[in-house]
Design an enzyme around this catalytic site. Structure first.
Site, PDB file in Angstrom:
ATOM      1  N   TYR A  56       0.856  -1.188   0.000  1.00 10.79           N
ATOM      2  CA  TYR A  56       0.000   0.000   0.000  1.00 10.79           C
ATOM      3  C   TYR A  56       0.895   1.242   0.000  1.00 10.79           C
ATOM      4  O   TYR A  56       1.445   1.637   1.030  1.00 10.79           O
ATOM      5  CB  TYR A  56      -0.919   0.026   1.217  1.00 10.79           C
ATOM      6  CG  TYR A  56      -1.989  -1.036   1.231  1.00 10.79           C
ATOM      7  CD1 TYR A  56      -2.255  -1.817   0.102  1.00 10.79           C
ATOM      8  CD2 TYR A  56      -2.757  -1.271   2.363  1.00 10.79           C
ATOM      9  CE1 TYR A  56      -3.243  -2.795   0.113  1.00 10.79           C
ATOM     10  CE2 TYR A  56      -3.750  -2.234   2.389  1.00 10.79           C
ATOM     11  CZ  TYR A  56      -3.978  -2.996   1.269  1.00 10.79           C
ATOM     12  OH  TYR A  56      -4.958  -3.967   1.283  1.00 10.79           O
ATOM     13  N   LEU A 210     -21.207   2.830  -2.594  1.00  7.23           N
ATOM     14  CA  LEU A 210     -22.346   2.704  -1.687  1.00  7.23           C
ATOM     15  C   LEU A 210     -22.291   3.827  -0.655  1.00  7.23           C
ATOM     16  O   LEU A 210     -21.960   3.638   0.503  1.00  7.23           O
ATOM     17  CB  LEU A 210     -22.336   1.331  -1.015  1.00  7.23           C
ATOM     18  CG  LEU A 210     -22.708   0.160  -1.925  1.00  7.23           C
ATOM     19  CD1 LEU A 210     -22.430  -1.173  -1.240  1.00  7.23           C
ATOM     20  CD2 LEU A 210     -24.169   0.240  -2.342  1.00  7.23           C
TER      21      LEU A 210
END
Length: 330
Positions: A56, A210
């Protein structure tokens, strides 16, 4: 507010954890100072299960967490920390599950994290050239040496989980799971429940879609994961949005945010699930924190299923470039 807990290994952690992929700028620009404040907000809120990985930001996420722990030693003791290894970034992307590689990567991760161990160490993607039994034996050694508390697998099939668990018990399995990615229902959720393994859904908010705010793919930066993801590319994105807006309307009718309802749905899939949403700011936590104390009724779950039934999303969840390493099963 006392947050509900769920079990991972022998430890009780908050029912919703935190995914630190966002600290590396995968889903929009990240600011290190803001990330540090986000971790402070996580501690203040009580969220004590954090998840990161060596790739990451090529160590950026781990390094920031390590800096935060250095400045806040009490937080390091309180946080159940997971990191991962096994992916060699490309192009082309490659994978390595050998003992020498995993040991070297774990050592580098621990240095960045300012830790002498992590509670959970995942194989980020399975290397098909390494027998799963051999990998499980390697992870058992790391457990015996006290470098990791337990081990996990990511984006794997039920058969891989069973084979691995038979050699060295698996603590957690992490696959993508949300209202628009339902593949774990084809055996992974049940397998984890049967074997006493915690299932950790990543991207439980469908990579940010969402929510109560429309995303604008045209503004995604070049390195944004979604820039080349089929579900965010026309015509799929435009076809997906009416369904997302219908879900928002449903959530609002129940006095909830779309993110809060989506998270409550994930939590309702079983007590062995601990989702790890990501956020670049602590403020976004307010959208999904109420999910931990929201009990959806059978009627509500049925209405959600009618609004976003399994298989509703247009487009694959990965592009051809993003797909390597994922185990597909039916």
């Amino acid at each position: 507010m006392t947050l509900p807990k769920r079990k991972i290994g022998a430890r009780d952690v908050t029912a919703i954890g935190f995914g630190a992929m966002s600290f590396a700028g995968f889903f929009g620009p990240a600011d290190d100072d803001v990330s540090m404040q986000t971790m402070s907000d996580l501690i203040d809120t009580g969220i004590d299960f954090w998840d990161t990985a060596n790739i990451y930001g090529m160590g950026r996420s781990e390094r920031l967490i390590g800096q935060f722990f250095a400045a806040n030693p009490h937080a390091s003791k309180d946080v159940f920390l997971a990191t991962k290894a096994g992916i060699i970034p490309g192009p082309p992307r490659a994978f390595n599950n050998s003992e020498d590689y995993l040991r070297a990567e774990l050592d580098a991760s621990l240095q960045r994290l300012n830790r002498d161990h992590v509670e959970l160490y995942y194989i980020h993607r399975r290397d098909q050239n390494t027998p799963i039994e051999t990998l499980a034996e390697t992870m058992g050694k790391l457990i015996d040496e006290g470098l990791i508390g337990g081990w996990g697998l990511s984006e794997v099939s039920p058969t891989t989980i069973r084979r691995a668990h038979a050699i060295t018990p698996v603590m957690a399995v992490q696959n993508e799971y949300s209202l628009w990615t339902r593949q774990p229902e084809l055996g992974v959720l049940r397998t984890c429940a049967e074997l006493g393994i915690t299932f950790v859904p990543f991207s439980p908010l469908a990579r940010g879609i969402l929510s109560d705010v429309d995303l604008t793919p045209a503004t995604f930066e070049a390195h944004d994961f979604r820039k080349h993801n089929p579900r965010f590319i026309a015509p799929n994105f435009d076809d997906n949005m009416p369904h997302i807006r219908a879900f928002r309307t449903l959530a609002a009718s129940w006095g909830m945010t779309a993110a809060g309802l989506a998270m409550a749905w994930v939590l309702a899939r079983g007590d062995h699930l601990i989702p790890i949403p990501g956020t670049r700011t602590g403020a976004h936590m307010r959208d999904w924190l109420p999910a931990m104390t929201t009990a959806l009724t059978p009627a509500q779950l049925a209405q959600i299923d009618a609004t976003l039934p399994a298989g509703w999303a247009f487009g694959d969840r990965y592009s051809d470039e993003q797909r390597p390493g994922v185990e597909y099963f039916a």
